[in-house]
Design an enzyme around this catalytic site. Structure first.
Site, PDB file in Angstrom:
ATOM      1  N   CYS A   1       0.812  -1.217   0.000  1.00  0.00           N
ATOM      2  CA  CYS A   1       0.000   0.000   0.000  1.00  0.00           C
ATOM      3  C   CYS A   1       0.852   1.276   0.000  1.00  0.00           C
ATOM      4  O   CYS A   1       1.446   1.590  -1.019  1.00  0.00           O
ATOM      5  CB  CYS A   1      -0.991  -0.062   1.151  1.00  0.00           C
ATOM      6  SG  CYS A   1      -2.467   0.925   0.825  1.00  0.00           S
TER       7      CYS A   1
ATOM      8  N   HIS B   1      -3.289  -5.954   2.545  1.00  0.00           N
ATOM      9  CA  HIS B   1      -2.888  -6.091   3.943  1.00  0.00           C
ATOM     10  C   HIS B   1      -3.382  -7.449   4.418  1.00  0.00           C
ATOM     11  O   HIS B   1      -4.069  -8.171   3.700  1.00  0.00           O
ATOM     12  CB  HIS B   1      -3.557  -5.004   4.801  1.00  0.00           C
ATOM     13  CG  HIS B   1      -3.238  -3.605   4.376  1.00  0.00           C
ATOM     14  ND1 HIS B   1      -2.002  -3.036   4.554  1.00  0.00           N
ATOM     15  CD2 HIS B   1      -4.008  -2.646   3.803  1.00  0.00           C
ATOM     16  CE1 HIS B   1      -2.023  -1.783   4.114  1.00  0.00           C
ATOM     17  NE2 HIS B   1      -3.235  -1.521   3.640  1.00  0.00           N
TER      18      HIS B   1
HETATM   19  N1  GLN Z   1      -1.586   7.061   0.853  1.00  0.00           N
HETATM   20  C1  GLN Z   1      -2.238   5.819   0.771  1.00  0.00           C
HETATM   21  C2  GLN Z   1      -3.659   5.877   0.256  1.00  0.00           C
HETATM   22  O1  GLN Z   1      -4.607   6.152   0.953  1.00  0.00           O
HETATM   23  C3  GLN Z   1      -1.889   4.887   1.826  1.00  0.00           C
HETATM   24  C4  GLN Z   1      -2.903   3.898   2.303  1.00  0.00           C
HETATM   25  C5  GLN Z   1      -2.364   2.692   3.002  1.00  0.00           C
HETATM   26  O2  GLN Z   1      -1.168   2.515   3.157  1.00  0.00           O
HETATM   27  N2  GLN Z   1      -3.261   1.824   3.437  1.00  0.00           N
HETATM   28  O3  GLN Z   1      -3.827   5.657  -0.901  1.00  0.00           O
END
Ligand code: GLN
Length: 235
Positions: free
Chosen positions: A91, A190
């Protein structure tokens, strides 16, 4: 040789529990009697360049930009990857190894440029929920995780996705999820992803140490198969 796993800035990018990916790699290496050490890199420390597998997780936009600036100033991650180290990013970590992404105030900033992917924020609702994809390397089973991101990520012409989305959003472009380029993987999953997908953990280990002896952890296998069956009953 001792296998060195480098966990980068989990105090900044540990919001979603992705730090558990390191524990899975250590556990599965030890089960094969591979000598292994976990190196924890926190802000202020130099990033070692001699690691075998580097890990980055997900987090909010502020810490994401902070981690990016630290890694850019240090240069160690880029050097390690250029020398062939494996890299698994989730992510925010996935976005920041790309060419460009939104900064903490939504402006476009340059990433580390390790992979040719571009992340943008759009007016689409945040992508939140379970994610299932069919991996592009066919020996792997379906991959599952959960996603929670605003950014959508377009792959450059030379880049291959980690998988094609069957459920959820993933990158949000062309049905792709993540990136898989040499020993570098980026994903929106995740879970932690390597807990839910032990076969992917073994791909990373094998990229560092070569062929692995067979190992099955009944709890890990049961979890992975429960998630696959529940989220994609056709499998
Ligand atoms: N900047 C990111 C987003 O919202 C990070 C999100 C995350 O790591 N879950 O797209």
């Amino acid at each position: 040789m001792t296998l060195t796993i480098v966990r980068l800035y989990h105090d900044l990018l540990g919001t979603y529990g992705d730090q558990g990916n390191a524990e899975v790699l250590v556990h599965r290496a030890k089960a094969r009697e591979i000598p292994v050490e976990l190196v924890e890199v926190t802000p202020g420390m130099t990033v070692p360049t001699s690691g075998d597998i580097y890990l980055l997780g997900g987090g909010e936009d502020g810490p994401q930009t902070a981690a990016l600036e630290l890694l850019r100033a240090d240069g160690g991650l880029n050097s390690a990857v250029t020398s062939g180290a494996a890299l698994f990013t989730v992510c925010a970590g996935f976005q920041l190894i790309g060419s460009s992404l939104p900064g903490a105030d939504g402006e476009t900033i340059s990433g580390l440029g390790i992979v040719d992917v571009h992340t943008v924020y759009t007016s689409a609702p945040r992508s939140v929920g379970e994610l299932v994809c069919q991996p592009t390397r066919s020996h792997l089973p379906l991959l599952t995780g959960f996603e929670n991101h605003q950014g959508l990520t377009e792959l450059g012409p030379e880049m291959q996705p980690l998988g094609m989305v069957k459920r959820g959003i993933g990158n949000g472009f062309a049905g792709a999820e993540g990136v898989w380029h040499g020993n570098i993987i980026g994903t929106y999953m995740h879970g932690p992803a390597l807990v839910r997908n032990p076969e992917l953990a073994d791909v990373l280990l094998a990229s560092a140490v070569g062929d692995l002896v067979e190992f099955h952890d009944p709890y890990a296998d049961a979890l992975a198969s429960e998630r696959r069956k529940t989220l994609w009953p056709h499998s």
